[in-house]
Design an enzyme around this catalytic site. Structure first.
Site, PDB file in Angstrom:
ATOM      1  N   ASN A  53      16.705  26.606  -3.524  1.00  0.00           N
ATOM      2  CA  ASN A  53      15.781  25.481  -3.537  1.00  0.00           C
ATOM      3  C   ASN A  53      14.436  26.052  -3.955  1.00  0.00           C
ATOM      4  OD1 ASN A  53      14.008  23.412  -3.179  1.00  0.00           O
ATOM      5  ND2 ASN A  53      14.864  22.744  -1.227  1.00  0.00           N
ATOM      6  N   TYR A 111      11.320  14.710   3.515  1.00  0.00           N
ATOM      7  CA  TYR A 111      12.109  15.919   3.774  1.00  0.00           C
ATOM      8  C   TYR A 111      12.802  15.921   5.134  1.00  0.00           C
ATOM      9  CZ  TYR A 111       9.494  17.421  -0.301  1.00  0.00           C
ATOM     10  OH  TYR A 111       8.952  17.492  -1.562  1.00  0.00           O
ATOM     11  N   GLU A 150      21.489  24.874  -7.802  1.00  0.00           N
ATOM     12  CA  GLU A 150      20.089  24.443  -7.658  1.00  0.00           C
ATOM     13  C   GLU A 150      20.099  23.309  -6.646  1.00  0.00           C
ATOM     14  OE1 GLU A 150      16.732  21.911 -10.182  1.00  0.00           O
ATOM     15  OE2 GLU A 150      18.242  23.080 -11.289  1.00  0.00           O
ATOM     16  N   PRO A 201       8.305  27.544  -2.090  1.00  0.00           N
ATOM     17  CA  PRO A 201       7.049  27.249  -1.414  1.00  0.00           C
ATOM     18  C   PRO A 201       7.050  25.981  -0.572  1.00  0.00           C
ATOM     19  CG  PRO A 201       6.834  26.929  -3.779  1.00  0.00           C
ATOM     20  CD  PRO A 201       8.142  27.627  -3.544  1.00  0.00           C
ATOM     21  N   ASN A 202       6.364  26.095   0.593  1.00  0.00           N
ATOM     22  CA  ASN A 202       6.156  24.982   1.526  1.00  0.00           C
ATOM     23  C   ASN A 202       7.393  24.623   2.342  1.00  0.00           C
ATOM     24  OD1 ASN A 202       3.409  24.525   0.564  1.00  0.00           O
ATOM     25  ND2 ASN A 202       4.441  23.831  -1.306  1.00  0.00           N
ATOM     26  N   HIS A 251      18.000  20.568  -4.040  1.00  0.00           N
ATOM     27  CA  HIS A 251      16.781  19.854  -3.640  1.00  0.00           C
ATOM     28  C   HIS A 251      17.112  18.914  -2.492  1.00  0.00           C
ATOM     29  CE1 HIS A 251      14.725  21.308  -7.190  1.00  0.00           C
ATOM     30  NE2 HIS A 251      15.755  20.934  -7.921  1.00  0.00           N
ATOM     31  N   SER A 277      15.357  16.323  -1.544  1.00  0.00           N
ATOM     32  CA  SER A 277      15.108  14.959  -2.022  1.00  0.00           C
ATOM     33  C   SER A 277      15.730  14.763  -3.406  1.00  0.00           C
ATOM     34  CB  SER A 277      13.590  14.717  -2.118  1.00  0.00           C
ATOM     35  OG  SER A 277      13.035  15.552  -3.134  1.00  0.00           O
ATOM     36  N   ARG A 333      11.757  10.566  -8.053  1.00  0.00           N
ATOM     37  CA  ARG A 333      10.364  10.766  -7.629  1.00  0.00           C
ATOM     38  C   ARG A 333       9.436  10.799  -8.846  1.00  0.00           C
ATOM     39  NH1 ARG A 333      10.118  15.565  -3.487  1.00  0.00           N
ATOM     40  NH2 ARG A 333       7.988  14.759  -3.341  1.00  0.00           N
ATOM     41  N   ARG A 348       6.691  18.712   7.423  1.00  0.00           N
ATOM     42  CA  ARG A 348       6.140  18.392   6.099  1.00  0.00           C
ATOM     43  C   ARG A 348       6.708  17.067   5.578  1.00  0.00           C
ATOM     44  NH1 ARG A 348       8.341  21.065   0.501  1.00  0.00           N
ATOM     45  NH2 ARG A 348       6.833  20.057  -0.883  1.00  0.00           N
ATOM     46  N   ALA A 401       8.587  23.681  -5.716  1.00  0.00           N
ATOM     47  CA  ALA A 401       7.717  23.379  -6.862  1.00  0.00           C
ATOM     48  C   ALA A 401       7.906  24.348  -8.027  1.00  0.00           C
ATOM     49  CB  ALA A 401       6.266  23.382  -6.410  1.00  0.00           C
TER      50      ALA A 401
HETATM   51  C1  DHK Z   1      10.988  20.506  -2.524  1.00  0.00           C
HETATM   52  C2  DHK Z   1       9.708  20.597  -3.001  1.00  0.00           C
HETATM   53  O1  DHK Z   1       8.815  21.327  -2.404  1.00  0.00           O
HETATM   54  C3  DHK Z   1       9.252  19.852  -4.164  1.00  0.00           C
HETATM   55  O2  DHK Z   1       8.300  20.577  -4.921  1.00  0.00           O
HETATM   56  C4  DHK Z   1      10.420  19.500  -5.015  1.00  0.00           C
HETATM   57  C5  DHK Z   1      12.057  19.871  -3.285  1.00  0.00           C
HETATM   58  C6  DHK Z   1      11.540  18.871  -4.210  1.00  0.00           C
HETATM   59  C7  DHK Z   1      13.135  19.318  -2.398  1.00  0.00           C
HETATM   60  O3  DHK Z   1      13.444  18.105  -2.471  1.00  0.00           O
HETATM   61  O4  DHK Z   1      13.746  20.099  -1.656  1.00  0.00           O
HETATM   62  O5  DHK Z   1      10.154  18.796  -5.929  1.00  0.00           O
END
Ligand code: DHK
Length: 146
Positions: A72, A23, A96, A10-11, A98, A100, A105, A18, A75
């Site tokens: 990835n 990011y 897995e 998501p997102n 990420h 960030s 965090r 964003r 959330a």
């Molecule tokens: C991306 C997200 O949307 C967050 O919910 C994660 C992750 C971190 C990222 O760092 O790609 O916590």
């Protein structure tokens, strides 16, 4: 040659716009191109969804068709036992990923369900880390590591 699955949660469709301080400015379609370049002749299934159900369905597809998974989960990493249960059924290597460093965090980002089955975790390399994950996955596939 079986494809690798690169799944985004998501997102992440808003990548580039964003929270750029966290990011970065690279978009998800630029990430896709970097991954395809890094994969060379290896077929790539690259997907993003804001829906937990859709992500689980791609994991099910990978169980039948795929050589490896880079995910990835965004959330859903910290909320979804359903996604964990799906990934547990996958026989190949799982990275897995990420963008960030989630461990640096807020504490809501510290306990990952996906890490309970992932072969390895990559975090904090930025979007430029995705092609590195593709190379790492190829090495895990070659070594049949789960
Ligand atoms: C991306 C997200 O949307 C967050 O919910 C994660 C992750 C971190 C990222 O760092 O790609 O916590």
């Amino acid at each position: 040659m079986k494809p690798i699955y690169i799944l985004n949660g998501p997102n992440l469709n808003r990548l580039g716009k964003r929270e750029p301080d966290i990011y970065g400015l690279i978009t998800l379609s630029e990430v896709e191109q970097m991954c395809r370049d890094a994969a060379g002749e290896r077929p790539v299934e690259f997907h993003q969804s804001n829906s937990e159900e859709r992500l689980i369905e791609w994991v099910h597809e990978a169980i039948d068709e795929g050589a490896g998974i880079i995910i990835n989960p965004a959330a859903f990493t910290f909320t979804s036992i359903a996604l964990l249960d799906a990934l547990k059924m996958f026989k190949g290597p799982i990275i897995e990923f990420h963008i960030s460093n989630v461990h640096r965090r807020e504490s809501i980002y510290h306990r990952s369900y996906v890490s309970m089955t992932a072969t390895t975790v990559m975090a904090g390399l930025g979007a430029q880390g995705y092609p590195m994950a593709v190379q790492a996955l190829e090495s895990l596939i070659a070594r049949e590591m789960r």
